[in-house]
Design an enzyme around this catalytic site. Sequence first.
Site, mmCIF file in Angstrom:
data_model
loop_
_atom_site.group_PDB
_atom_site.id
_atom_site.type_symbol
_atom_site.label_atom_id
_atom_site.label_comp_id
_atom_site.label_asym_id
_atom_site.label_seq_id
_atom_site.Cartn_x
_atom_site.Cartn_y
_atom_site.Cartn_z
ATOM 1 N N LYS A 91 1.359 25.911 -23.932
ATOM 2 C CA LYS A 91 1.947 24.885 -25.024
ATOM 3 C C LYS A 91 3.295 25.576 -25.999
ATOM 4 O O LYS A 91 3.105 26.018 -26.939
ATOM 5 C CB LYS A 91 1.007 24.481 -26.272
ATOM 6 C CG LYS A 91 -0.191 23.659 -25.597
ATOM 7 C CD LYS A 91 -0.928 23.395 -26.544
ATOM 8 C CE LYS A 91 -2.128 22.276 -26.256
ATOM 9 N NZ LYS A 91 -3.246 23.086 -25.571
ATOM 10 N N ASP A 94 9.062 27.162 -28.895
ATOM 11 C CA ASP A 94 9.991 27.884 -29.641
ATOM 12 C C ASP A 94 11.672 27.611 -29.140
ATOM 13 O O ASP A 94 11.482 26.590 -28.327
ATOM 14 C CB ASP A 94 9.633 29.427 -29.511
ATOM 15 C CG ASP A 94 10.268 30.079 -30.778
ATOM 16 O OD1 ASP A 94 11.145 29.869 -31.421
ATOM 17 O OD2 ASP A 94 9.419 31.172 -31.347
#
Length: 250
Positions: A91, A94
Amino acid sequence: MKLSFLKRSSLTLHPTAQKLFKLMSEKKTNLCIALDVTEQNQLLEMADELGPELCVLKTHVDILKDFTPDFGDKLKQIAKKHRFFIFEDRKFADIGQTVSLQYHKGIYQIAKWADIVNAHIVPGPGIIEGLKDASLLLLAEMSSAGTVAKGTYTRKAVLLAEKNPKTVMGFICLKKISQKPGFIHFTPGVKLKRGKDSLGQRYRTVEEVLIKNQSDIIIVGRDITTAQKPLKQAALYRERAWEAHVQAIS
Ligand code: 5BU
């Protein structure tokens, strides 16, 4: 449109999606098992035991308390033996530059052993650019109660995937969300009966997910891994999921 996995393998530009569609069709399994255990040997042993039942094995490498750098190679050998794909449920979330480093570098060197990874779309398209050498699933919906990944957000994930069909191979979602047959839909939060856990996880049934909601692959974790006989339980899920898939496309 009701198409077989084999037919859909010819309708995607994504090489990993092509291979996964073919594998599911040949091996007759659309079961992904989440091996959320915290010891490496236990994970590898379970991967070897359950490998014949599944098309994708899902990991959370950062929950291993005894990770060593040979983990990836060992898991890859088992994946080759039983023919399944490795999906690290990292997951990413950024900016492109950072996720690229997180994918390739650090302790885990995910790019070296994971066939598939996933990413949130919160950062915008830069995250897909940063992971363009990965096979990516976008988190379009989540199984947890109160998730904000819905409506416009989910539609945005579909648009981003459709713009990047060579990087994005599909979605984590609760139902079929793209009409483009090349994308693969993976759904977590699956059990034999509806329900929830004590920390917000919500469960739907195999048939609800695959027949009613038209998803492709079920992701099952604890109901298999903590069963008294995990192999027997995995075989049961595999059979139920394949039957549901056959019904869904017939
Ligand atoms: P369970 O034991 O079947 O509840 O495990 C589900 C797995 O799927 C677990 O590894 C979660 O991290 C993962 N998961 C999920 O449950 N829901 C989501 O929306 C996403 C991942 Br994304």
